[in-house]
Design a protein around this motif. Sequence first.
Motif, PDB file in Angstrom:
ATOM      1  N   GLU A  69       0.848  -1.189   0.000  1.00 22.28           N
ATOM      2  CA  GLU A  69       0.000   0.000   0.000  1.00 22.28           C
ATOM      3  C   GLU A  69       0.887   1.243   0.000  1.00 22.28           C
ATOM      4  O   GLU A  69       2.067   1.188   0.332  1.00 22.28           O
ATOM      5  N   ILE A  70       0.291   2.364  -0.378  1.00 21.00           N
ATOM      6  CA  ILE A  70       1.000   3.629  -0.303  1.00 21.00           C
ATOM      7  C   ILE A  70       1.191   4.032   1.157  1.00 21.00           C
ATOM      8  O   ILE A  70       0.545   3.487   2.057  1.00 21.00           O
ATOM      9  N   SER A  91       1.263   8.756  -2.570  1.00 21.46           N
ATOM     10  CA  SER A  91       0.500   9.341  -1.466  1.00 21.46           C
ATOM     11  C   SER A  91      -0.006  10.731  -1.846  1.00 21.46           C
ATOM     12  O   SER A  91       0.710  11.521  -2.462  1.00 21.46           O
ATOM     13  N   ASP A  92      -1.215  11.040  -1.435  1.00 27.43           N
ATOM     14  CA  ASP A  92      -1.925  12.242  -1.860  1.00 27.43           C
ATOM     15  C   ASP A  92      -1.752  13.344  -0.813  1.00 27.43           C
ATOM     16  O   ASP A  92      -2.269  13.240   0.300  1.00 27.43           O
ATOM     17  N   GLU A 212       3.467  -0.361  -6.012  1.00 23.69           N
ATOM     18  CA  GLU A 212       3.205   1.072  -5.953  1.00 23.69           C
ATOM     19  C   GLU A 212       4.447   1.920  -6.265  1.00 23.69           C
ATOM     20  O   GLU A 212       4.336   3.127  -6.481  1.00 23.69           O
ATOM     21  N   HIS A 321      -6.277   5.903  -3.230  1.00 24.89           N
ATOM     22  CA  HIS A 321      -5.120   6.558  -2.607  1.00 24.89           C
ATOM     23  C   HIS A 321      -5.534   7.594  -1.559  1.00 24.89           C
ATOM     24  O   HIS A 321      -4.848   8.601  -1.359  1.00 24.89           O
TER      25      HIS A 321
END
Length: 356
Positions: A69-70, A91-92, A212, A321
């Motif tokens: 995962e991020i 990642s946002d 990712e 995300h």
Amino acid sequence: MDETRRAFLDDLLNTPSPSGFEAAGQRVWTDYVAEFADSVSTDSYGNAVAVHEGSGDGPEIAFAGHADEIGFIVRDVTDDGFLRLSRVGGSDRTVSKGQHVTVHADDGDSPVHGVIGQTAIHLRDPSDEEYEEIAGQFVDVGATDADEAADLVEVGDPVTFASTVSDLHGSRVSARGMDNRVGTWAAAEGLRRAAEADVDATVYAVSTVQEEVGLKGAQMVGFDLDPDVAVAADVTHATDNPDIDKEKRGPVELGAGPVVGRGSANHPVVVDLARTAGDHADIDYQLQAAGSRTGTDADAFFTSRGGIPSLNVGIPNRYMHTPVEVVDTEDLVAVADLFGAMAERASEFAPFQVEV
């Protein structure tokens, strides 16, 4: 989804697995598939492969999801005890501030709780409301200075959002990391269905690492495993929420079934296998155009060795995300059912060759 399968999904989602730090999540996955696989193995970077040995008369088909995962990683500790961050994957920066996070200290047994700081609205300049880059954000773990922080964490520790699984109405569920624990869930459940049906094909369930950050695990597995067919299960953007520009994104609905890719890496014979299997098993599915790339492990599988016939099967996902990704568990069950049906019919479509 029955209680056992849901418990497996929850275990996957609640186990942090940022890219490069997937071991704990991979243990959850390998423990589960060991109950019905003929064998389970891992490689030096933690890619995991479970096998149903076929009769020897069928092809070899791999169903894969990515385990990672991020997240974030501790880049520095300031003199006053705050942690500076770098991104792990995509990642946002627009959703990170004001969130609870967990720093996964190196021993793994003592997670450190923190928050990504956000200056109160009362103290911010309303004319300057731009989002800071992740590198400019910080984690507050409650330390008063660098020495106190250094007793808790060190540079290189991974960080994830602290959000966990929440049931929404009906069969819809929210969590961080749906991307792509739902794909590894589907790969495992596809293998279970193939094993219970004792299909002639040799079937692999694969849980890859470091997707990712560049499809790295799939590159390793594709070369090493070299199956006749590789199917990547990954999330795809659902386009049925209000802020999606439907003029620019193809129609993908939550709860309307698996999304079968067409174009680029998606081999036309494998597409035919998926559609035929779905039609005969009465499994609803959606179609999605992939004119240049799929953005999934399928892009790594199909160029491995001399070219592995590959397919991307998408799982509709809202708010990708973010800490609140949303999927429909009925879609997950349908993907697993589709994989089981594909394994049963794979021999009918072999060899997987484009006619020229």
